[in-house]
Design a protein around this motif. Sequence first.
Motif, PDB file in Angstrom:
ATOM      1  N   HIS A 147     -40.190 -28.090  22.282  1.00  0.00           N
ATOM      2  CA  HIS A 147     -41.642 -28.237  22.152  1.00  0.00           C
ATOM      3  C   HIS A 147     -42.284 -26.961  21.597  1.00  0.00           C
ATOM      4  O   HIS A 147     -43.145 -27.035  20.715  1.00  0.00           O
ATOM      5  N   ALA A 148     -41.881 -25.817  22.103  1.00  0.00           N
ATOM      6  CA  ALA A 148     -42.465 -24.551  21.642  1.00  0.00           C
ATOM      7  C   ALA A 148     -42.144 -24.298  20.174  1.00  0.00           C
ATOM      8  O   ALA A 148     -43.018 -23.892  19.397  1.00  0.00           O
ATOM      9  N   VAL A 149     -40.909 -24.547  19.776  1.00  0.00           N
ATOM     10  CA  VAL A 149     -40.513 -24.334  18.381  1.00  0.00           C
ATOM     11  C   VAL A 149     -41.275 -25.297  17.473  1.00  0.00           C
ATOM     12  O   VAL A 149     -41.761 -24.911  16.407  1.00  0.00           O
ATOM     13  N   ALA A 150     -41.398 -26.552  17.899  1.00  0.00           N
ATOM     14  CA  ALA A 150     -42.121 -27.545  17.093  1.00  0.00           C
ATOM     15  C   ALA A 150     -43.595 -27.168  16.948  1.00  0.00           C
ATOM     16  O   ALA A 150     -44.151 -27.248  15.846  1.00  0.00           O
ATOM     17  N   ARG A 151     -44.231 -26.737  18.038  1.00  0.00           N
ATOM     18  CA  ARG A 151     -45.646 -26.331  17.970  1.00  0.00           C
ATOM     19  C   ARG A 151     -45.834 -25.158  17.007  1.00  0.00           C
ATOM     20  O   ARG A 151     -46.757 -25.143  16.199  1.00  0.00           O
ATOM     21  N   ARG A 152     -44.940 -24.189  17.097  1.00  0.00           N
ATOM     22  CA  ARG A 152     -45.039 -23.012  16.226  1.00  0.00           C
ATOM     23  C   ARG A 152     -44.843 -23.422  14.757  1.00  0.00           C
ATOM     24  O   ARG A 152     -45.590 -22.987  13.887  1.00  0.00           O
ATOM     25  N   ALA A 153     -43.872 -24.279  14.485  1.00  0.00           N
ATOM     26  CA  ALA A 153     -43.610 -24.712  13.107  1.00  0.00           C
ATOM     27  C   ALA A 153     -44.788 -25.523  12.565  1.00  0.00           C
ATOM     28  O   ALA A 153     -45.170 -25.368  11.400  1.00  0.00           O
ATOM     29  N   LEU A 154     -45.386 -26.362  13.393  1.00  0.00           N
ATOM     30  CA  LEU A 154     -46.566 -27.125  12.963  1.00  0.00           C
ATOM     31  C   LEU A 154     -47.743 -26.195  12.690  1.00  0.00           C
ATOM     32  O   LEU A 154     -48.462 -26.364  11.703  1.00  0.00           O
ATOM     33  N   ARG A 155     -47.932 -25.224  13.574  1.00  0.00           N
ATOM     34  CA  ARG A 155     -49.040 -24.280  13.413  1.00  0.00           C
ATOM     35  C   ARG A 155     -48.878 -23.471  12.118  1.00  0.00           C
ATOM     36  O   ARG A 155     -49.856 -23.181  11.425  1.00  0.00           O
ATOM     37  N   LEU A 156     -47.644 -23.113  11.768  1.00  0.00           N
ATOM     38  CA  LEU A 156     -47.389 -22.360  10.538  1.00  0.00           C
ATOM     39  C   LEU A 156     -47.402 -23.248   9.302  1.00  0.00           C
ATOM     40  O   LEU A 156     -47.323 -22.754   8.170  1.00  0.00           O
ATOM     41  N   GLY A 157     -47.471 -24.551   9.499  1.00  0.00           N
ATOM     42  CA  GLY A 157     -47.535 -25.487   8.383  1.00  0.00           C
ATOM     43  C   GLY A 157     -46.213 -25.748   7.703  1.00  0.00           C
ATOM     44  O   GLY A 157     -46.188 -26.204   6.562  1.00  0.00           O
ATOM     45  N   VAL A 158     -45.090 -25.461   8.373  1.00  0.00           N
ATOM     46  CA  VAL A 158     -43.784 -25.678   7.738  1.00  0.00           C
ATOM     47  C   VAL A 158     -43.100 -26.949   8.227  1.00  0.00           C
ATOM     48  O   VAL A 158     -42.083 -27.350   7.687  1.00  0.00           O
ATOM     49  N   ALA A 159     -43.655 -27.592   9.260  1.00  0.00           N
ATOM     50  CA  ALA A 159     -43.067 -28.818   9.788  1.00  0.00           C
ATOM     51  C   ALA A 159     -44.050 -29.968   9.629  1.00  0.00           C
ATOM     52  O   ALA A 159     -45.265 -29.766   9.606  1.00  0.00           O
ATOM     53  N   SER A 160     -43.503 -31.168   9.520  1.00  0.00           N
ATOM     54  CA  SER A 160     -44.330 -32.365   9.421  1.00  0.00           C
ATOM     55  C   SER A 160     -44.475 -32.982  10.797  1.00  0.00           C
ATOM     56  O   SER A 160     -43.499 -33.062  11.546  1.00  0.00           O
ATOM     57  N   PRO A 161     -45.686 -33.463  11.123  1.00  0.00           N
ATOM     58  CA  PRO A 161     -45.832 -34.158  12.398  1.00  0.00           C
ATOM     59  C   PRO A 161     -44.976 -35.425  12.354  1.00  0.00           C
ATOM     60  O   PRO A 161     -45.008 -36.165  11.377  1.00  0.00           O
ATOM     61  N   ASP A 162     -44.199 -35.638  13.357  1.00  0.00           N
ATOM     62  CA  ASP A 162     -43.270 -36.764  13.391  1.00  0.00           C
ATOM     63  C   ASP A 162     -42.912 -37.015  14.844  1.00  0.00           C
ATOM     64  O   ASP A 162     -43.279 -36.240  15.722  1.00  0.00           O
TER      65      ASP A 162
END
Length: 115
Positions: free
Chosen positions: A58-73
């Motif tokens: 969860h923490a890694v996903a939140r950080r990646a979303l916040r940085l704009g490098v991950a897609s919400p999925d």
Amino acid sequence: MKRDKSHYLGELLVWEIEDYLRARSAPPERARVARLRVSSRSAAEAVAAELEAGGGVHAVARRALRLGVASPDDLFGVVTRDEHPEVFEAVPGATLPPKPEGEGFLVIRLVAFEP
């Protein structure tokens, strides 16, 4: 009546061993995974390294979303052996190397095998 905890714990260990042996004799066809869709190879490698170093999903996903490098999925899901055969060569808790998918990369952490 006092319970003999050592006997009870010994029974639990036997059940875990039996479950492990049963799982090895009948290979699982489904696995629960955490997955992150990441935009670039370098970002995917950084996400995978953070997960491998013990970062929480969860923490890694939140950080990646916040940085704009991950897609919400959907973060957690079930995959089959036909979809991702490489997952079934790993052990629960392992993070697989980033895999190209579409225009980005997929980072998968194996959570558990399903019977």
